[in-house]
Design a protein around this motif. Structure first.
Motif, PDB file in Angstrom:
ATOM      1  N   VAL A  99      18.576  -3.101   2.141  1.00  0.00           N
ATOM      2  CA  VAL A  99      17.517  -2.111   2.335  1.00  0.00           C
ATOM      3  C   VAL A  99      17.090  -2.128   3.794  1.00  0.00           C
ATOM      4  N   PHE A 100      16.669  -0.970   4.285  1.00  0.00           N
ATOM      5  CA  PHE A 100      15.996  -0.874   5.575  1.00  0.00           C
ATOM      6  C   PHE A 100      14.949   0.219   5.450  1.00  0.00           C
ATOM      7  N   ALA A 101      13.706  -0.068   5.856  1.00  0.00           N
ATOM      8  CA  ALA A 101      12.624   0.886   5.640  1.00  0.00           C
ATOM      9  C   ALA A 101      11.576   0.776   6.732  1.00  0.00           C
ATOM     10  N   LEU A 102      10.889   1.882   6.974  1.00  0.00           N
ATOM     11  CA  LEU A 102       9.773   1.978   7.910  1.00  0.00           C
ATOM     12  C   LEU A 102       8.547   2.455   7.152  1.00  0.00           C
ATOM     13  N   SER A 103       7.369   1.963   7.513  1.00  0.00           N
ATOM     14  CA  SER A 103       6.155   2.426   6.846  1.00  0.00           C
ATOM     15  C   SER A 103       4.954   2.290   7.766  1.00  0.00           C
ATOM     16  N   ASN A 104       3.889   3.031   7.429  1.00  0.00           N
ATOM     17  CA  ASN A 104       2.648   2.984   8.190  1.00  0.00           C
ATOM     18  C   ASN A 104       1.484   3.140   7.214  1.00  0.00           C
ATOM     19  N   TYR A 105       0.509   2.229   7.327  1.00  0.00           N
ATOM     20  CA  TYR A 105      -0.673   2.263   6.459  1.00  0.00           C
ATOM     21  C   TYR A 105      -1.913   2.169   7.337  1.00  0.00           C
ATOM     22  N   LYS A 106      -2.873   3.095   7.113  1.00  0.00           N
ATOM     23  CA  LYS A 106      -4.091   3.119   7.914  1.00  0.00           C
ATOM     24  C   LYS A 106      -5.286   3.393   7.010  1.00  0.00           C
ATOM     25  N   ILE A 107      -6.348   2.610   7.194  1.00  0.00           N
ATOM     26  CA  ILE A 107      -7.548   2.758   6.374  1.00  0.00           C
ATOM     27  C   ILE A 107      -8.781   2.704   7.260  1.00  0.00           C
ATOM     28  N   GLN A 108      -9.799   3.499   6.887  1.00  0.00           N
ATOM     29  CA  GLN A 108     -11.057   3.493   7.629  1.00  0.00           C
ATOM     30  C   GLN A 108     -12.214   3.579   6.651  1.00  0.00           C
ATOM     31  N   LEU A 109     -13.250   2.774   6.910  1.00  0.00           N
ATOM     32  CA  LEU A 109     -14.443   2.766   6.067  1.00  0.00           C
ATOM     33  C   LEU A 109     -15.661   2.962   6.954  1.00  0.00           C
ATOM     34  N   LYS A 110     -16.463   3.981   6.625  1.00  0.00           N
ATOM     35  CA  LYS A 110     -17.711   4.266   7.352  1.00  0.00           C
ATOM     36  C   LYS A 110     -18.864   4.014   6.405  1.00  0.00           C
ATOM     37  N   GLU A 111     -19.729   3.052   6.756  1.00  0.00           N
ATOM     38  CA  GLU A 111     -20.861   2.684   5.915  1.00  0.00           C
ATOM     39  C   GLU A 111     -22.169   3.007   6.618  1.00  0.00           C
ATOM     40  N   GLY A 112     -22.865   4.040   6.118  1.00  0.00           N
ATOM     41  CA  GLY A 112     -24.165   4.394   6.665  1.00  0.00           C
ATOM     42  C   GLY A 112     -24.124   4.588   8.168  1.00  0.00           C
ATOM     43  N   ASP A 113     -25.036   3.898   8.861  1.00  0.00           N
ATOM     44  CA  ASP A 113     -25.124   4.005  10.317  1.00  0.00           C
ATOM     45  C   ASP A 113     -24.297   2.951  11.037  1.00  0.00           C
ATOM     46  N   LEU A 114     -23.571   2.124  10.292  1.00  0.00           N
ATOM     47  CA  LEU A 114     -22.772   1.073  10.904  1.00  0.00           C
ATOM     48  C   LEU A 114     -21.521   1.644  11.555  1.00  0.00           C
ATOM     49  N   ASP A 115     -21.020   0.949  12.541  1.00  0.00           N
ATOM     50  CA  ASP A 115     -19.748   1.345  13.142  1.00  0.00           C
ATOM     51  C   ASP A 115     -18.638   1.194  12.099  1.00  0.00           C
ATOM     52  N   PRO A 116     -17.631   2.050  12.148  1.00  0.00           N
ATOM     53  CA  PRO A 116     -16.600   2.026  11.096  1.00  0.00           C
ATOM     54  C   PRO A 116     -15.683   0.813  11.189  1.00  0.00           C
ATOM     55  N   ARG A 117     -15.185   0.380  10.046  1.00  0.00           N
ATOM     56  CA  ARG A 117     -14.104  -0.598   9.991  1.00  0.00           C
ATOM     57  C   ARG A 117     -12.783   0.175  10.041  1.00  0.00           C
ATOM     58  N   LEU A 118     -11.827  -0.366  10.747  1.00  0.00           N
ATOM     59  CA  LEU A 118     -10.527   0.287  10.876  1.00  0.00           C
ATOM     60  C   LEU A 118      -9.431  -0.755  10.771  1.00  0.00           C
ATOM     61  N   SER A 119      -8.398  -0.441  10.021  1.00  0.00           N
ATOM     62  CA  SER A 119      -7.238  -1.327   9.935  1.00  0.00           C
ATOM     63  C   SER A 119      -5.980  -0.489   9.814  1.00  0.00           C
ATOM     64  N   GLU A 120      -4.944  -0.899  10.541  1.00  0.00           N
ATOM     65  CA  GLU A 120      -3.659  -0.201  10.495  1.00  0.00           C
ATOM     66  C   GLU A 120      -2.544  -1.226  10.569  1.00  0.00           C
ATOM     67  N   ILE A 121      -1.502  -1.013   9.775  1.00  0.00           N
ATOM     68  CA  ILE A 121      -0.306  -1.842   9.859  1.00  0.00           C
ATOM     69  C   ILE A 121       0.906  -0.922   9.821  1.00  0.00           C
TER      70      ILE A 121
END
Length: 773
Positions: free
Chosen positions: A362-384
């Motif tokens: 097998v050979f494969a490529l992938s991309n996953y990105k998530i963002q969470l915005k909670e109220g007035d807080l700065d957003p959390r961000l994660s990408e792999i």
């Protein structure tokens, strides 16, 4: 490491020498051209000589060490006509067959029982559950659609944290410790936020193997569990498909041949395309207007998957696949979460002419990105984003099997997070890993031995993990078996959320964190150096299998997992890790903390299947602890008792009716109680702040970490399905289901600020229609 991998690829074929003769090939379903998986194939010769093998997930079988002579190849499989074929085997001859099975109107349950018993006696099968689309359909079809996520919740050893934003915790491991693969590609988030649906539509699945611990050397890179999922090829005989709609979602599936498969030989090709779209966030405002004070359910997702398969005349094949999955949720008007995951890859099976080896890769490529915005807080961000590739070689030597291969991974992680006092934790990291493994399954009369070794090299850390694995089974009698396994495991990925969070909507990734404490204090007071960020665990499992009757089987397994090193986000960070705070303890300035932990318990499974009635009953007893260097605590998934009961019954003319039910009970999860509140002044004016003019922020005084227990969880789901068969190719199906039928108020979490309880999903009736052609 490279020399070791090269030696494994080049030198190990000597294991296949000195064969007398070999009969190998592929089994296919005549109607669709799909491989007939896990099907027994036997050779009957003179003097009652019987040899046999079972097909794998590609429909491949190999029977080696066959003495020269005349034989009858026989395939007897549930739902298909018995097939017999004559052939002659000569010395050192390698015969490759392509066999097509024709559907039968007569179903013989005894055949399936015999096949299951044969597999149980010839494989270790400890801590593993094999799932097929047919088995998944035995639970109530929530939202009119059966789904892998729903059946995963009833597997022994699996703890599910809830209907909304729920995650799967497997025998003491957190979600980051579970490796999920689809057609050999590594997936980083296979479950949607609502917790009732995975990204794997049931109509594209071929098979799913769930390893809850003690898995062999073929798998690595995670320290708790593995989910190995394979999708099927498109129909190789005709254009077909399915359309469906329900109160939750709608979908369309189209598949067919690009070049038809023919029994007389030649190659073939096919395609498959599946699209699924939820609209629950819209329909729930009218259909379920009693939820969330009329706001409905804020979940939405979309799954797109496509595949093209090319098949050679001798059974070799190559597939090209791609997907795009998205998910979003706006919860309680407080937080907005969204993620998307796309990828593409190819896998292949190669049957070399003149060699008994089977090669797949097998050979494969992938991309996953998530963002969470909670109220007035700065957003959390994660990408792999990254790639993974692998090459595997498999030989059958009589009843023995040798398998070895190499695996390579490379990925980039990007993470950004702000804790409750506004301090930033950021990381961007490039990581690569290289692994090689060897596994040998040996059959010795009443024993099955399955030793293996895996070498996993974390290149970016210059760290080599040597991981021995061992499994065994003792067939004490025809109906009673003992089994055991043990192994050492490692991983590099770290969760981008804390294991101490009560609600984990945010599911992100970190790799090779370097801002770690220099030492960790163990429970006995010993201080140990932290040499690298690699997480490690040891597994020990043992159990019994009992075939009480042909219809009843019991499986009991005990397990112990020693998490020797676990990396977690430091929720207690108060200072930046800079020279001006050099005198502060690591526990207050490092981005991460190093913990140890233990998980142990037992699971019992009772299965009954006879004349349309199917019962699956599971009880789990679990204990999970963590040590953070100063205290022992129970993580939030430490559920002491877990009970699951699934009942399915087919009846009526042509078995056109199916009724099913699923009940789950779980004792309460740990949580940190509130001891009180106080006013915390933000000192917005610095040291000159006038405290008499400021309004303090409300802050919480917490009790001991996870010192309390939430109320128990209980949910009953029921379903009823009616199928109308229009002709041999067309069917219409009606699904009626009800989630949380008793309308039990199961707690989701407790809102400390508003001081109110937030519950899981209420009673949710649903209806779904589908048309298959």
């Amino acid at each position: 490491m490279k020399r070791v991998a090269l030696w494994m690829v080049v030198c190990l074929p000597v294991l296949a020498v000195a064969q007398q003769g070999t009969v190998r090939g592929f089994l296919y379903e005549q109607e669709t051209g799909e491989p007939a998986i896990f099907t027994p194939v036997s050779l009957k010769g003179a003097n009652d000589l019987r040899l046999g093998a079972e097909t794998d997930v590609n429909g491949y079988f190999s029977i080696s060490k066959v003495p020269p002579g005349h034989y009858t190849v026989q395939v007897v499989s549930l739902g298909f006509d018995t097939l017999s074929k004559q052939l002659d085997v000569k010395k050192d001859q390698l015969i490759t067959e392509k066999i097509f099975l024709k559907k039968s109107s007569i179903l013989m349950r005894d055949l399936e029982v015999t096949a299951e018993k044969r597999e149980a006696q010839n494989t270790v099968r400890l801590g593993v559950t094999k799932l097929s689309p047919k088995q998944i359909e035995r639970i109530p079809a929530i939202g009119g659609q059966a789904d892998l996520a729903q059946y995963m919740q009833v597997i022994p050893g699996v703890v599910f944290t809830g209907d909304q934003g729920g995650q799967l915790y497997i025998r003491g491991g957190s979600p980051i410790m579970n490796k999920v693969m689809m057609d050999g590609m590594v997936l980083y988030n296979p479950f949607h936020s609502i917790g009732l649906f995975s990204v794997f539509d049931n109509d594209i699945l071929r098979n799913a193997d769930v390893y809850t611990g003690g898995f062999n050397a073929e798998y690595g890179g995670r320290i708790s569990s593995v989910m190995d999922i394979s999708t099927r090829d498109g129909n190789k005989q005709r254009l077909s498909g399915k359309v469906s709609a329900s109160t939750f979602a709608a979908k369309a599936l189209l598949e067919g041949p690009l070049k038809k498969q023919k029994e007389e030989g030649g190659g073939s090709s096919s395609f498959l395309f599946n699209y699924r779209q939820s609209y629950l966030d819209q329909t729930s405002q009218s259909v379920y207007d009693y939820v969330n004070e009329g706001a409905g359910l804020p979940f939405s997702f979309r799954d797109i998957y496509g595949k093209v398969s090319l098949n050679g005349a001798n059974g070799s094949k190559a597939s090209f696949f791609g997907f795009h999955f998205t998910d979003s949720v706006t919860y309680q008007g407080v937080s907005d979460l969204g993620w998307r995951n796309w990828g593409a890859g190819t896998n292949f099976v190669l049957v070399p002419t003149g060699s008994a080896v089977l090669i797949d890769g097998v050979f494969a490529l992938s991309n996953y990105k998530i963002q969470l915005k909670e109220g007035d807080l700065d957003p959390r961000l994660s990408e792999i984003a990254g790639f993974n590739g692998g090459l595997n070689f498999k030989y059958f030597i009589g009843e023995d099997e040798a398998k070895y291969g190499i695996e390579i991974l490379g990925f980039r992680t990007n993470y950004q997070f702000f804790n409750s006092i506004g301090l930033s934790i950021q990381q961007q990291q490039n990581t690569s890993e290289l692994a090689g493994y060897f596994n040998y399954k040996k059959k010795l009369k009443d024993w099955v031995l399955d030793p293996g070794i895996r070498l996993h090299y974390y290149a970016s850390l210059s760290t080599l993990s040597i991981e021995p694995r061992f499994g065994m089974k003792w067939n004490i009698s025809d109906n009673f078996r003992f089994k055991a396994s043990a192994g050492r495991y490692s991983q590099n990925l770290v969760a981008a959320n804390s294991d101490r969070d009560v609600v984990n909507l945010f599911y992100g990734f970190l790799s090779a964190p370097d801002n770690l404490p220099a030492t960790v204090t163990l429970e006995d007071g010993t201080v140990r150096d932290v040499k690298d960020p690699v997480q490690r665990a040891d597994h020990f499992l043992a159990g019994f299998e009992v075939d009480v009757t042909k219809a009843i089987s019991v499986n009991i397994e005990g397990y112990y997992k020693n998490f020797r090193q676990v990396t977690n986000i430091n929720r207690n960070k108060l200072y930046d890790d800079t020279p001006e705070f050099a005198d502060k303890p690591d526990a207050l300035k490092k981005d991460f903390v190093v913990e140890t932990g233990k998980a142990y318990g037992a699971d019992m499974l009772l299965k009954y299947e006879k004349e349309g009635l199917y019962v699956w009953a599971v009880y789990g007893l679990n204990y999970v602890t963590r040590w953070d260097g100063t205290q022992e605590y129970r993580p939030i998934w430490d559920r002491r008792h877990n009970v699951n009961l699934v009942v399915s019954y087919t009846f009526g003319k042509f078995n056109s009716w199916k009724a099913n039910a699923r009940w789950n009970y779980g004792s309460g999860f740990p949580f940190t109680q509130t001891q009180g509140f106080y006013g915390q002044d933000p000192f917005s004016g610095g040291v000159g702040t006038d405290l008499t003019q400021n309004n303090p922020d409300l802050s919480t005084v917490y009790g001991p970490l996870n010192g309390g227990r939430l109320p128990s969880y209980s949910r009953l789901d029921v379903g009823l399905t009616k199928t109308w068969k229009l002709d041999d190719r067309q069917t219409i199906q009606l699904d009626l289901s009800c989630t949380n039928t008793l309308d039990r108020q199961n707690i989701f979490y407790f809102d400390r600020v508003r001081y109110r309880r937030v519950n899981q999903l209420p009673l949710l009736p649903s209806i779904g229609f589908s048309y298959t052609f």
